[in-house]
Design an enzyme around this catalytic site. Structure first.
Site, PDB file in Angstrom:
ATOM      1  N   HIS A 166       4.305   1.837   0.139  1.00 63.34           N
ATOM      2  CA  HIS A 166       3.908   3.244   0.225  1.00 63.34           C
ATOM      3  C   HIS A 166       4.207   3.977  -1.087  1.00 63.34           C
ATOM      4  O   HIS A 166       3.344   4.660  -1.650  1.00 63.34           O
ATOM      5  CB  HIS A 166       4.657   3.899   1.391  1.00 63.34           C
ATOM      6  CG  HIS A 166       4.355   5.349   1.584  1.00 63.34           C
ATOM      7  ND1 HIS A 166       3.483   5.803   2.542  1.00 63.34           N
ATOM      8  CD2 HIS A 166       4.819   6.463   0.943  1.00 63.34           C
ATOM      9  CE1 HIS A 166       3.412   7.122   2.489  1.00 63.34           C
ATOM     10  NE2 HIS A 166       4.223   7.548   1.527  1.00 63.34           N
ATOM     11  N   GLU A 167       5.424   3.822  -1.568  1.00 67.43           N
ATOM     12  CA  GLU A 167       5.814   4.525  -2.797  1.00 67.43           C
ATOM     13  C   GLU A 167       5.150   3.929  -4.028  1.00 67.43           C
ATOM     14  O   GLU A 167       4.909   4.638  -5.010  1.00 67.43           O
ATOM     15  CB  GLU A 167       7.342   4.488  -2.939  1.00 67.43           C
ATOM     16  CG  GLU A 167       8.091   5.155  -1.798  1.00 67.43           C
ATOM     17  CD  GLU A 167       7.673   6.603  -1.582  1.00 67.43           C
ATOM     18  OE1 GLU A 167       7.259   7.270  -2.558  1.00 67.43           O
ATOM     19  OE2 GLU A 167       7.729   7.059  -0.420  1.00 67.43           O
TER      20      GLU A 167
ATOM     21  N   HIS B 191       1.983   5.827  -4.460  1.00 65.73           N
ATOM     22  CA  HIS B 191       2.200   7.140  -5.076  1.00 65.73           C
ATOM     23  C   HIS B 191       2.422   7.017  -6.584  1.00 65.73           C
ATOM     24  O   HIS B 191       1.851   7.788  -7.375  1.00 65.73           O
ATOM     25  CB  HIS B 191       3.417   7.821  -4.444  1.00 65.73           C
ATOM     26  CG  HIS B 191       3.160   8.373  -3.082  1.00 65.73           C
ATOM     27  ND1 HIS B 191       2.066   9.128  -2.762  1.00 65.73           N
ATOM     28  CD2 HIS B 191       3.897   8.282  -1.931  1.00 65.73           C
ATOM     29  CE1 HIS B 191       2.123   9.489  -1.489  1.00 65.73           C
ATOM     30  NE2 HIS B 191       3.222   8.979  -0.953  1.00 65.73           N
TER      31      HIS B 191
END
Length: 499
Positions: free
Chosen positions: A146-147, A150
């Site tokens: 997920h990160e 980003h």
């Protein structure tokens, strides 16, 4: 209820960490060295929270962002478009889950809880302690992916990444990236959307990839493991109905339950469900074998209205019922207590006497075990041993063993490798999908908050020119989304722990 031992271990661990941190910070001789050591390693400690941040992965993020800028633009733009459509579906899913939870609170039907797509997970309560490693590793992997989304999306939009980190809150692990806020505020709302949607988009892709791997696992393991030949026993619960010298053992291959063939674990479950919801199976026995000398007494009625004729509670005998040829018109049943293994070994399953008419040289009758209403007699066919005979409630047999579809082709292969891969993929699918759903909902402090703000700035500028009114609209939408998510978590947690 939450297991006391798990709660004590967690509380004791955090108390020890907090006590050591407090002592070192209050020490005159060690305070400066301790705080310098924490700062140099990017560590931060607070009650029930440990956080670690580093810049060692910044080069990796930069390299990923420079691989193919045009392809990355299409990748993140496509993900943004898909996720904006999925936001409404996530809200609908949470509303449906809340309705199911409220319905479950007012009824004792366990099927309603099993139909929920989202459930609160509490280790040691509705998550077996034996699978905690799967849960935490899959959760951490989902957070890191997920990160990563980003970080790469931010660098693609020329936003600086200050660092990457991981944390543990109580006992749940997670990850985060620290973006340079000034750069983030200077780019357009569309660019911000690509960054904010990237994490959820990567969770969605990870979920699909794990699901595809799970589906293709039989192909990947084909050179080492075969499938479709039966359900392999990997674990037998000690003291259960399947345990014992004539029960199932690790390494046995279950190929049938009565006349229901078992080729996969799914067949095992469906056969048990079928047997528990249909009449008791009978067995074709020659008429000459039904000798009166085996009778142990006259038949009598149980409390539920069924008949029994074995009054000595023998572990080897069972009451059977049948209809003599001369009584077929009256349908009057006879009862005899007979040695069960001798009666059913090598015999064919039947439902009526007509099933025994074909294929037998001698006259045979369909003899049926006379049991209580919910009890079933099940003959389990497994290799390499003889039949296992089970008398009881069929779901008890299902929970007595752990099975897998994968049978090793060679003796040196471990039975648990496919089980590990299957279980881990299932946890990745569940947790990564859940993170995608939760972060898509407009909610304070989650990705949904920043996605909603950027979306409103990108779409309502010409319609609602006053910035304060746009912020007010966003606030009420966030308030509604936060209340919806909080209600799901609170009621779900109460259902898991209080019941």
């Amino acid at each position: 209820m939450i297991p006391v031992s798990l709660l004590v271990c967690v509380m004791a661990g955090w108390c020890a960490i907090y006590l050591a941190d407090t002592l070192l910070r209050s020490s005159i001789t060690h305070r400066i060295g301790y705080e310098t050591w924490l700062a140099s390693r990017g560590l931060m400690l607070s009650p029930f929270h440990v956080r670690w941040q580093t810049t060692m992965f910044n080069r990796l993020f930069s390299y990923c962002a420079r691989i193919n800028p045009r392809a990355l633009y299409l990748w993140f733009s496509g993900g943004m478009a898909i996720l904006l459509l999925a936001v409404l579906e996530s809200v609908v899913l949470l509303i449906k889950t809340l309705q199911q939870t409220l319905a479950q609170m007012t009824t004792d039907n366990p099927r309603i809880g099993g139909q929920q797509a989202l459930q609160v997970v509490v280790p040691g309560v509705n998550l077996p302690t034996s699978q905690l490693a799967y849960f935490f590793i899959a959760l951490l992997l989902s957070g890191v992916i997920h990160e990563l989304g980003h970080a790469v999306a931010a660098l693609r939009e020329q936003v600086r990444v200050n660092g990457f980190g991981m944390f543990v809150f109580v006992m749940y692990p997670g990850a985060f990236v620290d973006l340079f806020t000034t750069h983030l505020n200077l780019i357009s709302p569309a660019q911000q959307l690509r960054i904010f949607c990237a994490g959820v988009w990567h969770n969605f892709v990870l979920c699909v990839a794990a699901l595809a791997f799970l589906f293709l696992l039989p192909i990947f393991l084909f050179p080492m493991y075969s499938t479709g030949v039966g359900a392999l026993v990997t674990e037998v619960v000690q003291g259960s109905a399947a345990d014992g010298p004539r029960g199932l053992s690790v390494g046995d291959i279950v190929t049938g339950l009565e006349d229901c063939p078992v080729r996969t674990v799914e067949d095992w479950s469906s056969c048990l469900f079928h047997l528990s919801h249909t009449a008791q199976t009978g067995y074709c026995v020659p008429v000459a074998s039904l000798q009166p000398s085996w009778a142990h007494g006259r038949a009598f009625k149980r409390l539920d209205g069924t008949m029994d004729c074995c009054s000595n509670n023998s572990l080897t005998d069972l009451c059977f019922s049948y209809i003599k040829p001369e009584h077929r018109k009256s349908r009057e049943r006879e009862y005899a207590c007979m040695p069960v293994r001798k009666m059913v070994t090598g015999t064919r399953a039947c439902r009526t006497d007509d099933d025994c008419a074909a294929g037998f040289h001698t006259a045979s009758l369909c003899v049926t075990p006379s049991l209580e209403n919910q009890t079933r007699f099940i003959r389990v066919t497994h290799l390499p041993n003889t039949h296992m005979l089970f008398v009881g409630y069929p779901p008890h047999l299902q929970y007595a063993v752990s099975l897998t579809n994968f049978v090793p082709r060679f003796g040196f292969l471990h039975l648990d490798l496919p089980v590990f891969l299957e279980t881990f993929c299932k946890y990745v699918v569940s947790l990564s999908g859940a993170l995608a759903v939760v972060n898509s909902v407009p909610c304070f402090a989650l990705d949904g908050q920043w996605m909603l703000n950027a979306l409103l700035e990108a779409t309502l500028v010409t319609v609602v020119t006053d910035r304060q009114k746009r912020e007010l609209i966003g606030f009420f939408l966030l308030l509604a989304g936060s209340a919806l998510l909080a209600a799901n978590v609170a009621l779900g947690l109460w259902m898991v722990t209080a019941r």
